[in-house]
Design an enzyme around this catalytic site. Structure first.
Site, PDB file in Angstrom:
ATOM      1  N   LEU A   1       0.824  -1.363   0.050  1.00  7.63           N
ATOM      2  CA  LEU A   1      -0.070  -0.292   0.091  1.00  7.63           C
ATOM      3  C   LEU A   1       0.781   1.377   0.065  1.00  7.63           C
ATOM      4  O   LEU A   1       1.726   1.404   0.818  1.00  7.63           O
ATOM      5  CB  LEU A   1      -0.869  -0.048   1.209  1.00  7.63           C
TER       6      LEU A   1
ATOM      7  N   GLU B   1      -7.951   4.186   8.754  1.00 10.36           N
ATOM      8  CA  GLU B   1      -8.400   3.524   7.747  1.00 10.36           C
ATOM      9  C   GLU B   1      -8.169   1.760   7.930  1.00 10.36           C
ATOM     10  O   GLU B   1      -9.016   1.159   7.725  1.00 10.36           O
ATOM     11  CB  GLU B   1      -7.695   3.810   6.303  1.00 10.36           C
TER      12      GLU B   1
END
Ligand SMILES: NC(=O)c1ccc[n+]([C@@H]2O[C@H](COP(=O)([O-])OP(=O)(O)OC[C@H]3O[C@@H](n4cnc5c(N)ncnc54)[C@H](OP(=O)(O)O)[C@@H]3O)[C@@H](O)[C@H]2O)c1
Length: 183
Positions: A27, A34
């Site tokens: 990521l 999140e």
């Protein structure tokens, strides 16, 4: 809905402005809130004694730091075509259909979450009932992408909230998949 199971199946993904989900196998952002949202959504069950199943591709499994896998309090399934592959603490399956069938036969599974990566999202769009999408308001120059999904869903997603971290805004949405026409 899938012909393999009567259980609800949802994809959950964080997307940048260009539908990017990852870069160089990881990521490209690191948002604590999140991650917490992902954990809470995929872990929450409504019936005692049940757990949710999270299904992921082999690359996504390997991208998780060892200390975080398997994802706790969820039944982890890793998809691979490698018949000798082992994933400690997870169930290894050789197709999405096999994983869904396993979930169906397992009375302890409540909800099935497809958690990536790009190749697994692509095939999962056919079987999901809905999508939990985090829309990040920035372009991270990703090399892995979520498939086009908006035309497959009801036009107005449910807005579930928004956050800002590291100066970047992102919003949580739920998209309901439009049911295929029944002839
Ligand atoms: N933004 C997000 O929410 C999010 C979430 C998850 C992941 N990601 C990102 O997505 C990227 C990884 O995506 P990716 O597409 O490269 O990898 P991936 O989908 O995680 O894994 C790909 C692997 O899964 C296995 N696989 C895929 N389809 C299969 C099938 N039909 N049957 C059996 N096995 C199957 C194959 O493993 P074998 O090669 O072993 O056969 C394949 O190489 C990373 O950048 C990651 O950080 C983002």
């Amino acid at each position: 809905m899938s012909s393999f199971t009567d259980k609800k199946i949802y994809a959950i993904a964080a997307l940048d402005e260009k539908r990017g989900v990852g870069k160089d196998g990881a990521l490209p952002w690191s948002f604590k809130k999140e991650m917490q949202y992902f954990k809470d959504t995929t872990t929450e069950v409504f019936e005692e004694g049940k757990q949710n199943m999270v299904i992921m591709g082999r690359s996504t499994w390997e991208s998780l730091p060892e200390k975080y896998r398997p994802l706790p309090d969820r039944i982890n399934v890793v998809l691979t075509r490698d018949r000798s592959y082992q994933a400690s603490g997870a169930i290894v399956c050789y197709s999405l259909g096999e994983a869904l069938k396993k979930a169906d036969l397992d009375g302890t599974v409540e909800t099935i979450y497809i958690v990536g990566g790009a190749s697994v999202y692509e095939m999962a769009l056919d079987v999901v009932d809905g999508l939990y999408i985090t829309r990040i308001q920035k372009d991270y120059g990703c090399d892995a992408f979520f498939p086009e999904y908006e035309t497959l869903c009801e036009p107005k997603p449910e807005f579930l909230g928004e956050e800002e971290e590291d100066g970047v805004k992102y919003g949580f949405y739920f998209y309901t998949k439009v049911l295929d026409d029944i002839i």
